[in-house]
Design an enzyme around this catalytic site. Structure first.
Site, PDB file in Angstrom:
ATOM      1  CG  ASP A  52      35.335 -17.045 -13.628  1.00  0.00           C
ATOM      2  OD1 ASP A  52      36.221 -17.353 -12.814  1.00  0.00           O
ATOM      3  OD2 ASP A  52      34.483 -17.844 -14.076  1.00  0.00           O
ATOM      4  CG  ASN A  54      38.505 -19.873 -10.804  1.00  0.00           C
ATOM      5  OD1 ASN A  54      37.581 -19.168 -11.185  1.00  0.00           O
ATOM      6  ND2 ASN A  54      38.603 -20.322  -9.564  1.00  0.00           N
ATOM      7  CG  ASP A  56      34.699 -20.173 -10.063  1.00  0.00           C
ATOM      8  OD1 ASP A  56      34.590 -19.096 -10.709  1.00  0.00           O
ATOM      9  OD2 ASP A  56      35.019 -20.190  -8.858  1.00  0.00           O
ATOM     10  CG  ASP A  60      38.728 -15.157  -9.979  1.00  0.00           C
ATOM     11  OD1 ASP A  60      39.471 -14.355 -10.558  1.00  0.00           O
ATOM     12  OD2 ASP A  60      38.275 -16.200 -10.519  1.00  0.00           O
ATOM     13  CG  ASP A 231      27.461  -2.515   4.335  1.00  0.00           C
ATOM     14  OD1 ASP A 231      27.067  -2.310   3.181  1.00  0.00           O
ATOM     15  OD2 ASP A 231      26.842  -3.213   5.169  1.00  0.00           O
ATOM     16  CD  GLU A 291      25.031   1.325   2.171  1.00  0.00           C
ATOM     17  OE1 GLU A 291      24.129   0.941   1.425  1.00  0.00           O
ATOM     18  OE2 GLU A 291      25.313   0.731   3.238  1.00  0.00           O
TER      19      GLU A 291
HETATM   20  C1  NOJ Z   1      24.423  -2.248   2.184  1.00  0.00           C
HETATM   21  C2  NOJ Z   1      24.990  -3.032   1.046  1.00  0.00           C
HETATM   22  O1  NOJ Z   1      25.336  -2.136   0.027  1.00  0.00           O
HETATM   23  C3  NOJ Z   1      23.952  -4.029   0.635  1.00  0.00           C
HETATM   24  O2  NOJ Z   1      24.296  -4.671  -0.569  1.00  0.00           O
HETATM   25  C4  NOJ Z   1      23.779  -5.014   1.753  1.00  0.00           C
HETATM   26  O3  NOJ Z   1      22.723  -5.908   1.461  1.00  0.00           O
HETATM   27  C5  NOJ Z   1      23.454  -4.302   3.067  1.00  0.00           C
HETATM   28  N1  NOJ Z   1      24.248  -3.134   3.300  1.00  0.00           N
HETATM   29  C6  NOJ Z   1      23.694  -5.224   4.215  1.00  0.00           C
HETATM   30  O4  NOJ Z   1      25.069  -5.338   4.410  1.00  0.00           O
END
Ligand code: NOJ
Length: 570
Positions: A52, A54, A56, A60, A231, A291
């Protein structure tokens, strides 16, 4: 140091000086004909929790930039940054409201440009998390889509009439609990969301969606991005007839009926799509990481594509499901990964999985076991992906009260499902306040073990997990066998020791890992395929015992959970 002399160096941890000696004369450059990502070690950064700048309480981009030297000396070649795009943060960034910008909480696009430039200066590549399956419900595309049944963007998402009053179009369930369909009162239709209500699924059957998403990859190419982690890539397509999924006996953690996602997961069209995406990213020299949650190795294999023309680096999550500390279990899974025909990708934890330190630990020898796991996944044939803090032995730190839970998964599934806060706590930099992550109030509490498990403390301790990672990664980068060599299993039936050779034309490395809580004998002569007078130089070991030589037998007693790595010179 030749073992055939009868004695060899013993220590709980080889000190850096010795390792540097072993590597003083590199055996030759890595195979330059290989793509960069084969030799790379990737490091996942969860930006909210890393550094972090800044104060908060939230990490970042400037924070990340300030830690690039740390990553460089650790031996990291690429960082994968979990989503940092503008987002209402219902799923902490996995609900993207604009794919071509940076959320103000993380900084500005200009900060990203600095980060990418500074990373590249240090030879570190930058991978963006590309949330391909869904957007935020606040993305302008969705706002337009939901505005009317006649909206030009209506078909960018999946809208359907209910089966009847109060009845969704089918029985598909959200992975966050409840139906995967939500009724939108404005138009009287349901929209589909595999994840949260705030994460509507894009309709990839619409060519305009495909093109807009391909454009996102081009946009980030202009900002120096070297690749994408895709993802939830298995979920891009759904059955057009929306057939009901088969229901199984029992309930899931949300109390919903169990079912197989036959009609909304892993459809064949996903692979056609990936082949098209690959052409676009290849044109810009970007690599794809997947993923890729799969049920078996054949499904995983499919993600490489029929002609290695889909994802270069599909993550092998089957590896994370192997029985805790089981040498035979890992031997089998590695064998399967080897048989996949693609380049394996090894991960032992991430922002969705309980931290490896906690998962594999026995409560007493956790540091030793953390080194054991590192000794395995960083010496296998393939690309490893580290999760931030893994190199410190960060623990899972789960909330104990429902009211403290931040993750929507935990809020909805409590108490059976505690959510993922535990694996997302702030990175531990120092023994000072908030582990040096922030001078403000961290968004999640720091794990109490930070006083001894942090970068500053562990840097000074030659026996630390961090220094073990540094040594391993330095060794890996300089070893042609570890980078490019074959994987040759040895002692196939040993219930306690997982042992293998990594062999390239120039070098042979022996790795022996004692997965048991007791000392175990290991016959190096046999492991080296009967090279009776094999000479071995120990490169790295956590074992505290000596080698004994009896005739052609070179036996070492590996201490509990020991890592033993040696170079074999026939
Ligand atoms: C897989 C991601 O790794 C996870 O963190 C997320 O909740 C779901 N896809 C939805 O995007």
């Amino acid at each position: 140091m030749p073992m055939s002399s009868g004695r060899f160096f013993t220590s709980r941890l080889v000190v850096s000086a010795l390792l540097m000696l072993c590597f003083a004369s590199p055996l030759g450059a890595q195979d330059k004909s290989q793509p960069w990502w084969r030799h790379a070690v990737f490091y996942e950064i969860y930006p909210r929790s890393f550094a972090d700048s800044n104060n908060d309480g939230l990490g970042d981009l400037r924070g990340i930039t300030s830690k690039l030297d740390y990553l460089h000396t650790l031996g990291v070649d690429a960082i994968w940054i979990s989503p940092c795009y503008p987002s209402p943060q219902f799923d902490f960034g996995y609900d993207v409201a604009d794919y071509e910008n940076i959320d103000p909480m993380y900084g500005k696009l200009a900060d990203f440009d600095v980060l990418a430039r500074e990373a590249h200066k240090r030879g570190i590549r930058v991978i963006m998390d590309f949330v391909v399956n869904h957007t935020s419900h606040q993305h302008p595309w969705f706002l337009e889509s939901k505005s009317s049944r006649n909206s030009p963007r209506r078909d960018w998402y999946i809208w359907r009439d209910g089966k009847g009053p109060g009845q969704p179009p089918n029985n598909w369930e959200s992975s966050f609990g409840g139906s995967a369909w939500t009724l939108d009162p404005t138009t009287g239709q349901y929209y589909y969301h595999y994840f949260e209500v705030q994460q509507p699924d894009l309709n990839w059957r619409n060519p305009a969606v495909e093109e807009a998403m391909f454009d996102v990859t081009r946009f980030w190419h202009k900002h120096g991005v070297d690749g994408f982690r895709l993802d939830a890539v298995d979920l891009l397509y759904e059955d057009p007839d929306l057939k009901d999924n088969p229901v199984l006996p029992g309930k899931n953690e949300f109390g919903d009926p169990k079912m197989t996602n036959k009609y909304n997961d892993n459809l064949p069209q996903v692979h056609d799509e990936l082949q098209r995406l690959r052409k676009v990213t290849d044109a810009n020299g970007q690599v794809l990481i997947g993923e890729t949650w799969t049920d078996n190795i054949d499904e995983l294999k499919a993600y490489y594509g029929p002609h290695q023309d889909e994802i270069q680096l599909p993550m092998d999550f089957l590896f994370t499901t192997v029985d805790k500390r089981s040498a035979p279990g890992f031997r089998k899974q590695i064998g399967l990964a080897e048989s996949s025909g693609g380049w394996p990708v090894f991960v032992i934890s991430n922002h969705d999985i309980v931290r490896s330190y906690t998962r594999y630990g026995d409560g007493q020898n956790n540091d030793q076991i953390a080194k054991l796991m590192a000794g395995m996944y960083l010496t296998l044939r393939g690309t490893p992906i580290l999760y931030y803090g893994e190199e410190l032995g960060m623990e899972n730190h789960d909330p104990v009260r429902k009211e403290d839970v931040k993750d929507p998964l935990g809020q909805q599934g409590w108490p059976e499902q505690k959510g993922r806060d535990g694996e997302r706590t702030p990175m531990q930099w120092t023994s000072g306040a908030n582990a040096g992550f922030t001078q403000g109030t961290p968004w999640l509490p720091v794990d109490p073990a930070y006083s001894t498990h942090n970068v500053a403390f562990e840097s000074k301790d030659t026996d630390s997990i961090l220094n073990f990672y540094r040594l391993l990664l330095a060794m890996r980068h300089r070893s042609p066998a570890l980078l490019d060599g074959d994987y040759i299993p040895v002692d196939q039936d040993d219930p306690n020791i997982l042992a293998y050779l990594r062999r390239s034309g120039k070098e042979t490395i022996l790795v022996a890992l004692n997965f048991s809580s007791s000392s175990q004998p290991f016959d190096i002569g046999q492991a080296t395929h009967g090279v009776s007078r094999a000479k071995s130089s120990v490169l790295l070991t956590t074992s505290s015992t000596d080698v004994t030589v009896k005739g052609d037998k070179h036996t070492i007693l590996l201490s509990p959970y020991a890592v033993f790595i040696a170079r074999i010179t026939p």
